[in-house]
Design an enzyme around this catalytic site. Structure first.
Site: not given
Ligand code: A3P
Length: 322
Positions: A70, A72, A132, A166, A288
């Site tokens: 989460g 992003t 990270h 994910s 996603r």
């Molecule tokens: P999923 O792959 O389970 O859908 P990161 O940003 O750390 O790479 O994490 C990516 C995960 O956060 C993905 O999960 C993505 O869909 C989800 N994600 C990205 N933007 C989001 C938002 N605005 N609200 C909720 N989840 C979000």
């Protein structure tokens, strides 16, 4: 000094002596074990340089996470909260309408890895950045010399089985041969990116218990259930609580809406380009499903059981449950 001008070279020997491995199917991502954590080889010298040369400021804000937990979303929410007086969430020229959230702030190890750490020093306060890195590697970030509070850190933690799913979906965009079972194995062995995941999570969990004014520990699943509550908490933590007028004007709702998966994923800067051009990972892959419990659609009962027992084993005495 000569040392700080050559922050990467001074660690070359150390890096070449680290144990390394390559994830099957992901040959361009070599991971090395540095101070107990498996990080990309290209970050090892950068991390050592960061440990030595990063100078925390009292009003710094660092968003931290394991990849795919989460990041992003939290980056977007924190950024939108911090800039809201200049850019209210409804502003047509809001940076989040023009840029991918990751372009709105520097990625600490990325800057050190590409010798652009000077950019961090040049940023006006209050700085917002993300990492990270486990907290164990950058303890000086949260403790000022003399023992006072250093930076404020906001950490996001996610259910590990969903993190596994994910992670696989993300990397297979660039590496179609990556097997889901390999991702699960690596996570369980603690040798996945930034792992062991339990040590990464526990470093921040313990610091947030010991210094709640320094580390805010958020849960992805909780944020899904009540994003407005999460935004209010993070604003209070940053010393920027929403005023009664802001509440009346719907600023919290506006931030939640601007940073929602639906809104962000539809925006042009998030539909084009790459997060990591070298690895050909498209920005689109950052968005996603965004749900809790997707592991049920991917894991065999054995995989789920194996991850659950590792989690139970590592966390049962810590007060943290999943
Ligand atoms: P999923 O792959 O389970 O859908 P990161 O940003 O750390 O790479 O994490 C990516 C995960 O956060 C993905 O999960 C993505 O869909 C989800 N994600 C990205 N933007 C989001 C938002 N605005 N609200 C909720 N989840 C979000």
């Amino acid at each position: 000094s000569a040392v700080s001008e050559r922050p990467l070279e001074e660690h070359a020997d150390m890096v070449s002596s680290l144990p390394c491995h390559t994830i099957t199917g992901v040959s361009s991502l070599k991971l090395c074990c540095y101070q107990g954590f498996w990080i990309p080889e290209s970050w090892a010298a950068a991390t050592a340089a960061m440990q030595r040369h990063f100078e925390p400021r009292l009003d710094d804000v660092i968003v931290s996470s394991l990849p795919k937990c989460g990041t992003t979303w939290l980056v977007a929410l924190t950024f939108a909260t911090m800039v809201r007086r200049v850019y209210p969430p409804g502003a047509a020229d809001h940076p989040l309408r023009r840029l991918n959230p990751h372009q709105c702030l520097p990625f600490m190890e990325g800057l050190f890895a590409t010798r652009r750490q000077g950019k961090l020093e040049g940023l006006p306060s209050p700085r917002l950045m993300n990492t990270h890195m486990p907290l164990q590697m950058i303890p000086h970030a949260i403790a000022a010399p003399g023992g006072g509070r250093g930076c404020r850190v906001i950490y996001i933690c996610r259910e590990p089985k969903d993190m596994a799913v994910s992670t696989w979906h993300y990397f297979r965009r660039a590496f179609p041969e990556l097997a889901f079972s390999d991702v699960v194995d690596l996570l369980c062995d603690g040798t996945m990116l930034c792992g062991p995941f339990w040590d990464h999570i526990l470093g921040y969990w313990r610091a947030s218990a010991a210094s709640p004014g320094s580390v805010l520990f958020l849960r992805y699943e909780q944020l899904l259930l009540d994003p407005a509550d999460g935004v209010r908490r993070l604003a209070r933590f940053l010393g920027l609580p929403f005023s009664a007028d802001e509440e009346t004007d719907g600023i919290v709702r506006g931030i939640v809406e601007l940073c929602s998966l639906r809104t962000l994923s539809a925006m042009e800067p998030n539909r084009t380009g790459y997060v990591v051009p070298r690895l050909k990972l498209p920005r689109q892959a950052l968005f996603r499903k965004g749900m809790a419990g997707d592991w049920k659609n991917h894991m065999t009962p054995e995989m789920a059981c194996r991850m659950d027992s590792i989690v139970a084993d590592r966390f049962h005495t810590t007060g943290l449950t999943f």
